[in-house]
Enzyme design. Sequence first.
Site, PDB file in Angstrom:
ATOM      1  N   SER A  79       0.976  -5.122  -2.642  1.00  0.00           N
ATOM      2  CA  SER A  79       1.498  -3.205  -2.564  1.00  0.00           C
ATOM      3  C   SER A  79       0.602  -2.081  -2.469  1.00  0.00           C
ATOM      4  CB  SER A  79       2.394  -2.802  -3.034  1.00  0.00           C
ATOM      5  OG  SER A  79       1.998  -2.554  -4.729  1.00  0.00           O
ATOM      6  N   LYS A  82       0.827   3.065  -7.697  1.00  0.00           N
ATOM      7  CA  LYS A  82       1.143   3.286  -6.592  1.00  0.00           C
ATOM      8  C   LYS A  82       0.848   4.720  -6.237  1.00  0.00           C
ATOM      9  CE  LYS A  82       4.137   0.295  -5.158  1.00  0.00           C
ATOM     10  NZ  LYS A  82       3.441  -0.573  -5.787  1.00  0.00           N
TER      11      LYS A  82
END
Length: 146
Positions: free
Chosen positions: A66, A103
């Site tokens: 990701s 993230k």
Amino acid sequence: MPVLSISADQPIQISPNSLWLELCGWKVSAGFPSPAADHTQKRVDLNDHLIRNKEATFLFRVRGDSMTGAGIYEGDTLVVDRSIEAKHNSIVLAILNDEFTVKRLYRRGGVFKLVAENPIYPPRVIKPEEELTIWGVVTFNLHKLC
């Protein structure tokens, strides 16, 4: 939603031992090698370059895809500093609902999001009932090239 997870169950604390490497006194060209390549200028300790606060710095191994847009790939080792305040747009190691994830932090106008750096993963808006802890800020990515 798939998240970039961490393969170690526990963080790995940085060793207090020095890691000395030779530092060459010139910049490296992407062209032909220099005949002076056998001459180094000084020795450096990588801890001095990678670690700001030894007691608050940990290593994590990456699992998932990701964050590939930020140059973070499966198997990379992240240097995470817990003493740095996470700001808008920082890449953070977060704990979302008891699960580690890496993230980019979005923090504007009371809205918190964890944003992937891969377009196949949508941003994750944090709801009031969810538990989010910013565990630390990613300061370096140790990415193996071969």
